[in-house]
Motif scaffolding. Structure first.
Motif, PDB file in Angstrom:
ATOM      1  N   PHE A 209      48.531 -55.969  69.764  1.00  0.00           N
ATOM      2  CA  PHE A 209      49.265 -55.275  68.781  1.00  0.00           C
ATOM      3  C   PHE A 209      48.010 -55.380  67.365  1.00  0.00           C
ATOM      4  O   PHE A 209      48.509 -54.591  67.065  1.00  0.00           O
ATOM      5  CB  PHE A 209      50.236 -56.030  68.024  1.00  0.00           C
ATOM      6  N   PHE A 210      46.748 -55.466  67.780  1.00  0.00           N
ATOM      7  CA  PHE A 210      46.818 -55.569  66.570  1.00  0.00           C
ATOM      8  C   PHE A 210      44.994 -54.722  67.281  1.00  0.00           C
ATOM      9  O   PHE A 210      44.794 -54.098  65.843  1.00  0.00           O
ATOM     10  CB  PHE A 210      45.458 -56.912  66.988  1.00  0.00           C
ATOM     11  N   CYS A 211      45.251 -54.603  68.341  1.00  0.00           N
ATOM     12  CA  CYS A 211      43.967 -52.711  68.387  1.00  0.00           C
ATOM     13  C   CYS A 211      45.840 -51.949  68.030  1.00  0.00           C
ATOM     14  O   CYS A 211      44.451 -50.840  66.988  1.00  0.00           O
ATOM     15  CB  CYS A 211      43.584 -52.772  70.083  1.00  0.00           C
ATOM     16  N   GLU A 212      46.814 -51.783  68.315  1.00  0.00           N
ATOM     17  CA  GLU A 212      47.384 -51.225  68.127  1.00  0.00           C
ATOM     18  C   GLU A 212      47.195 -50.745  66.104  1.00  0.00           C
ATOM     19  O   GLU A 212      47.545 -49.737  65.522  1.00  0.00           O
ATOM     20  CB  GLU A 212      48.752 -50.999  68.323  1.00  0.00           C
ATOM     21  N   GLU A 213      47.327 -51.819  65.542  1.00  0.00           N
ATOM     22  CA  GLU A 213      47.237 -52.155  64.265  1.00  0.00           C
ATOM     23  C   GLU A 213      46.768 -51.490  63.307  1.00  0.00           C
ATOM     24  O   GLU A 213      46.431 -50.180  62.776  1.00  0.00           O
ATOM     25  CB  GLU A 213      47.703 -53.212  63.858  1.00  0.00           C
ATOM     26  N   VAL A 214      45.085 -52.062  64.293  1.00  0.00           N
ATOM     27  CA  VAL A 214      43.928 -51.136  63.482  1.00  0.00           C
ATOM     28  C   VAL A 214      44.295 -49.458  63.635  1.00  0.00           C
ATOM     29  O   VAL A 214      43.805 -48.908  62.525  1.00  0.00           O
ATOM     30  CB  VAL A 214      42.771 -51.199  64.254  1.00  0.00           C
ATOM     31  N   VAL A 215      44.416 -48.532  64.675  1.00  0.00           N
ATOM     32  CA  VAL A 215      44.378 -47.612  64.918  1.00  0.00           C
ATOM     33  C   VAL A 215      45.220 -46.776  63.730  1.00  0.00           C
ATOM     34  O   VAL A 215      45.084 -45.960  63.310  1.00  0.00           O
ATOM     35  CB  VAL A 215      44.475 -47.276  66.842  1.00  0.00           C
ATOM     36  N   LYS A 216      46.678 -47.623  63.988  1.00  0.00           N
ATOM     37  CA  LYS A 216      47.825 -47.036  62.380  1.00  0.00           C
ATOM     38  C   LYS A 216      46.756 -46.459  61.296  1.00  0.00           C
ATOM     39  O   LYS A 216      47.590 -45.616  60.944  1.00  0.00           O
ATOM     40  CB  LYS A 216      48.457 -47.255  62.466  1.00  0.00           C
ATOM     41  N   LYS A 217      45.849 -47.612  60.912  1.00  0.00           N
ATOM     42  CA  LYS A 217      45.219 -47.472  59.016  1.00  0.00           C
ATOM     43  C   LYS A 217      44.110 -46.471  59.881  1.00  0.00           C
ATOM     44  O   LYS A 217      43.800 -46.327  58.599  1.00  0.00           O
ATOM     45  CB  LYS A 217      45.647 -48.269  58.998  1.00  0.00           C
ATOM     46  N   ALA A 218      43.685 -46.157  60.994  1.00  0.00           N
ATOM     47  CA  ALA A 218      42.088 -45.625  61.606  1.00  0.00           C
ATOM     48  C   ALA A 218      42.640 -43.792  60.639  1.00  0.00           C
ATOM     49  O   ALA A 218      41.026 -43.364  60.894  1.00  0.00           O
ATOM     50  CB  ALA A 218      42.150 -45.455  62.203  1.00  0.00           C
ATOM     51  N   LYS A 219      43.512 -43.305  61.155  1.00  0.00           N
ATOM     52  CA  LYS A 219      43.846 -42.158  60.877  1.00  0.00           C
ATOM     53  C   LYS A 219      42.361 -40.916  60.328  1.00  0.00           C
ATOM     54  O   LYS A 219      41.558 -40.150  60.071  1.00  0.00           O
ATOM     55  CB  LYS A 219      45.243 -41.463  61.284  1.00  0.00           C
ATOM     56  N   ASP A 220      43.021 -41.260  58.912  1.00  0.00           N
ATOM     57  CA  ASP A 220      42.492 -41.149  57.320  1.00  0.00           C
ATOM     58  C   ASP A 220      41.348 -41.384  57.415  1.00  0.00           C
ATOM     59  O   ASP A 220      40.063 -41.587  56.166  1.00  0.00           O
ATOM     60  CB  ASP A 220      43.443 -41.174  56.291  1.00  0.00           C
ATOM     61  N   LEU A 221      40.425 -43.017  57.804  1.00  0.00           N
ATOM     62  CA  LEU A 221      39.152 -42.633  57.380  1.00  0.00           C
ATOM     63  C   LEU A 221      38.522 -42.794  58.161  1.00  0.00           C
ATOM     64  O   LEU A 221      36.596 -42.767  58.075  1.00  0.00           O
ATOM     65  CB  LEU A 221      39.405 -44.805  57.715  1.00  0.00           C
ATOM     66  N   THR A 222      38.234 -42.114  59.385  1.00  0.00           N
ATOM     67  CA  THR A 222      36.846 -41.659  60.143  1.00  0.00           C
ATOM     68  C   THR A 222      37.505 -39.951  60.934  1.00  0.00           C
ATOM     69  O   THR A 222      38.295 -39.847  59.957  1.00  0.00           O
ATOM     70  CB  THR A 222      36.872 -42.653  61.161  1.00  0.00           C
ATOM     71  N   ASN A 223      36.341 -39.290  61.677  1.00  0.00           N
ATOM     72  CA  ASN A 223      36.798 -37.896  61.674  1.00  0.00           C
ATOM     73  C   ASN A 223      37.605 -37.889  63.026  1.00  0.00           C
ATOM     74  O   ASN A 223      37.902 -39.084  63.736  1.00  0.00           O
ATOM     75  CB  ASN A 223      35.039 -37.842  61.963  1.00  0.00           C
ATOM     76  N   ASP A 224      37.814 -36.591  63.491  1.00  0.00           N
ATOM     77  CA  ASP A 224      39.414 -36.967  64.927  1.00  0.00           C
ATOM     78  C   ASP A 224      38.193 -37.262  65.951  1.00  0.00           C
ATOM     79  O   ASP A 224      38.866 -37.672  66.584  1.00  0.00           O
ATOM     80  CB  ASP A 224      38.845 -35.080  64.831  1.00  0.00           C
TER      81      ASP A 224
END
Length: 298
Positions: A209-224
């Motif tokens: 779940f750790f990986c999934e939770e990181v990605v949930k927060k990543a969308k607006d923090l890096t490029n597409d």
């Protein structure tokens, strides 16, 4: 008409089932990316010298420089052919299916320990600096960025070892978008880490779940583009060259390991080195979580 050599099996099936429509998102000399309107993911068309990867089709072409591809060119599929406006038609008539499958974490760790030591020594000498590996000569800005990357990767590593996942999540998120490059160094490090945490029988697999939770927060923090690499890696889907390197770490002889490592280190400017350091972090955490002595101190 251009023939596809190989490609991600899901991408191929989406084209063959006439379920692909979108537009060109970004273009480079050896790759271009397509935004798919059906699922809002990015897909990549890569030249023949590139390796396979998630959401990628490799075609029989040396470069895209002379094709005059433009952002927003319409893309659609019809009868096993992917059309890029009126500039390119890619046929899947003789394409070879490829699927991202990570190896199983080994029961016998002796070979892995030996190869992991060799890998780290090789990176110390031959790894590309400018990202997580510090350059010898740095501007004040580059020095500050390098210090931040070192501090945050060390904090993440420390919290993972202690199995303090809430704190580890915060430090992982702090790496997203941090560092130079089209895919920032912090993102690349996480791609390597996610790769190891997603191995079957990984001692850390229960914390997937750790990986999934990181990605949930990543969308607006890096490029597409970087976000898509993180999203796929969080589900254990990474480039073929990375999978070959992990296999070599587990089973390979020294010459096989070095060849596979060189191929990863050649990704981008410092991206390959940053990914490899993420792999090392993940393997160290796995060794410790499995009741083994941690190999390295940071």
């Amino acid at each position: 008409m251009i023939f596809a050599k190989s490609g991600d099996v899901d991408f191929i099936q989406r084209v063959k089932n006439l379920k692909f429509s979108g537009f060109v998102h970004s273009t480079f000399n050896r790759t271009f990316n397509i935004f798919c309107q059906e699922n809002s993911e990015l897909y990549t068309i890569a030249c023949g010298q590139m390796d396979n990867g998630p959401n990628t089709i490799v075609i029989e072409a040396d470069s895209f420089e002379k094709l005059n591809l433009e952002v927003n060119d319409i893309v659609y599929s019809n009868h096993h052919i992917l059309y890029i406006g009126d500039k390119m038609a890619i046929t899947l008539e003789r394409v070879e299916n490829w699927e991202s499958i990570l190896p199983t974490y080994p029961e016998d760790l002796n070979r892995l320990k030996i190869n992991l030591n060799k890998m780290k020594s090789y990176i110390d000498i031959h790894g590309k600096s400018g990202g997580i590996k510090k350059a010898l000569s740095q501007t004040p800005f580059e020095k500050e960025m390098s210090n931040l990357l070192e501090k945050r990767t060390n904090l993440l590593f420390s919290e993972l070892l202690k199995n303090r996942m809430s704190a580890a999540l915060q430090h992982a998120v702090s790496l997203i978008g941090l560092g130079p490059g089209l895919t920032p160094s912090g993102d690349d490090f996480l791609v390597g880490l996610f790769t190891i945490l997603n191995m079957r029988h990984s001692p850390f697999i229960s914390d997937h779940f750790f990986c999934e939770e990181v990605v949930k927060k990543a969308k607006d923090l890096t490029n597409d583009i970087s976000f898509m690499a993180l999203k796929k890696a969080s589900a254990g889907q990474v480039r073929e060259s990375i999978i070959v390197l992990v296999n070599s770490l587990i089973n390979g002889k020294e010459n096989e390991l070095i060849l596979a490592l060189k191929n990863v280190l050649n990704i981008g400017s410092s991206s390959g080195t940053d990914i490899a350091l993420g792999l090392i972090c993940g393997l160290e955490v796995n060794l410790f979580a499995g009741g083994k002595v941690c190999l390295y101190k940071r």
